[in-house]
Design a protein around this motif. Sequence first.
Motif, mmCIF file in Angstrom:
data_model
loop_
_atom_site.group_PDB
_atom_site.id
_atom_site.type_symbol
_atom_site.label_atom_id
_atom_site.label_comp_id
_atom_site.label_asym_id
_atom_site.label_seq_id
_atom_site.Cartn_x
_atom_site.Cartn_y
_atom_site.Cartn_z
ATOM 1 N N ARG A 143 13.366 1.123 2.777
ATOM 2 C CA ARG A 143 12.436 1.076 3.905
ATOM 3 C C ARG A 143 11.829 2.448 4.180
ATOM 4 O O ARG A 143 10.655 2.552 4.565
ATOM 5 N N LEU A 178 9.306 2.897 1.414
ATOM 6 C CA LEU A 178 8.128 2.088 1.697
ATOM 7 C C LEU A 178 7.236 2.778 2.725
ATOM 8 O O LEU A 178 6.004 2.828 2.566
ATOM 9 N N ALA A 179 7.845 3.302 3.773
ATOM 10 C CA ALA A 179 7.065 4.009 4.797
ATOM 11 C C ALA A 179 6.367 5.235 4.213
ATOM 12 O O ALA A 179 5.210 5.525 4.542
ATOM 13 N N GLY A 239 5.338 5.666 1.077
ATOM 14 C CA GLY A 239 4.217 5.217 0.255
ATOM 15 C C GLY A 239 3.049 4.720 1.092
ATOM 16 O O GLY A 239 1.887 5.022 0.791
ATOM 17 N N LEU A 240 3.343 3.971 2.150
ATOM 18 C CA LEU A 240 2.273 3.447 2.996
ATOM 19 C C LEU A 240 1.536 4.568 3.718
ATOM 20 O O LEU A 240 0.302 4.530 3.838
ATOM 21 N N THR A 299 -0.713 6.445 1.185
ATOM 22 C CA THR A 299 -1.883 5.629 0.868
ATOM 23 C C THR A 299 -2.856 5.589 2.036
ATOM 24 O O THR A 299 -4.078 5.650 1.857
ATOM 25 N N SER A 300 -2.312 5.497 3.253
ATOM 26 C CA SER A 300 -3.159 5.479 4.444
ATOM 27 C C SER A 300 -3.953 6.776 4.574
ATOM 28 O O SER A 300 -5.159 6.746 4.871
ATOM 29 N N LEU A 311 -2.335 0.105 7.246
ATOM 30 C CA LEU A 311 -1.201 0.573 6.445
ATOM 31 C C LEU A 311 -0.283 1.483 7.258
ATOM 32 O O LEU A 311 0.952 1.365 7.189
ATOM 33 N N SER A 312 -0.866 2.393 8.022
ATOM 34 C CA SER A 312 -0.021 3.285 8.829
ATOM 35 C C SER A 312 0.697 2.517 9.937
ATOM 36 O O SER A 312 1.860 2.810 10.238
ATOM 37 N N THR A 352 1.682 -0.564 9.663
ATOM 38 C CA THR A 352 2.764 -1.272 8.977
ATOM 39 C C THR A 352 3.948 -0.340 8.720
ATOM 40 O O THR A 352 5.109 -0.705 8.939
ATOM 41 N N ALA A 353 3.656 0.878 8.250
ATOM 42 C CA ALA A 353 4.727 1.845 7.996
ATOM 43 C C ALA A 353 5.488 2.175 9.273
ATOM 44 O O ALA A 353 6.723 2.220 9.287
ATOM 45 N N SER A 390 -2.928 5.886 14.425
ATOM 46 C CA SER A 390 -3.269 4.617 13.775
ATOM 47 C C SER A 390 -4.231 3.801 14.626
ATOM 48 O O SER A 390 -5.175 3.189 14.109
#
Length: 244
Positions: free
Chosen positions: A93, A96-97, A99-100, A103-104, A144-145, A147-148, A191
Motif C-alpha cells: 500500500r 502503491l501510494a 507510484g500514484l 504519476t500524479s 490519482l493523488s 486515490t493515493a 488534490s
Amino acid sequence: MMHTSASMVTGIVFAPLGLVLVFTAAITPQWREGQARLGMAGGKGHWMGVRSGSVESLLLLRSDGLWESCLQVEHSELKQCWPVAGPYRRDPRVRLAQGLILTSLFLCGTGIVLACIGVRCWTDIPLRGVAATGGLLVVMAGLLSLTALGVYTHNLARLGMEDPSKGIGNPRFPHLSLHPAGSLYFGWLGSCLQMLGGTALLFSFKRPRYPTCPSCPKLPVCPACRSCPKITNQPDSDAYEVTC
C-alpha cells in the motif's frame, strides 16, 4: 486584444498551486505521526546524548512519509531521519501510494504545460482544445493523488505492521498511537485544487458566444471594441476583410 475566459484563468492559477501542495506533501515525512513514552532504566546511562538520570522518561515523536521517516525527542533538538526501510517500505500500500503520487505529479506538470500553451497569452485567440486537454490531464492527476491519499489514510495504522502489537514494526519501540499528520492535509488540499483547476480548464472546450450586430445578424460584434464590424470590399481581390 486577447480574450481569455474566466475558466482558463481559474485553471491556470489553481492547477500550479495544487501541484506545489501535492509535491510538498510528497517530499515531507509527516504523513502519519505517533508518540510514545520511553521509560529510562537506571540513572547512569545515556541515550542519544541525553542523561537518563535527569529524567524518568523520554517522549519520542515518530513520523513517517512516503520516502523518509524521522524520530525526535520532545523538547530537544535531537532528531534523526532516514529513508524508509523494513516492512514499511515493503508494504504494497505504501508502494502503491508512491507510484500514484509520482504519476500524479508527472501528469499535472504535463497538463499545466499544455494549458499554458493553450491559453497563449501572447496572441488574441487561445487554443481551446490544447488548454482543455491540459485540464483533462490535471483532473486525472487530482484523481490519482486523491486515490493515493485515500489508500494511505484508510490503512494508516496498519502500514508496515507485521504485528500491530509490536508498534511500528520494531519490538524495541513501545506501541505508538498513530494519527494523520500535516503532509496529508497538504496533499488533500492540493488534490482538490488540482481537480478544481482541471475542471475549469475543461470548460475551455466551450466557445464563448458574442452578441451579434443588429444590422448584420450573421456577424458577431467585435469583443474588443463592442461595435459592429465593417466589411470592406477589396477591389483587387475576391476576399473580404473583416475589421473592427
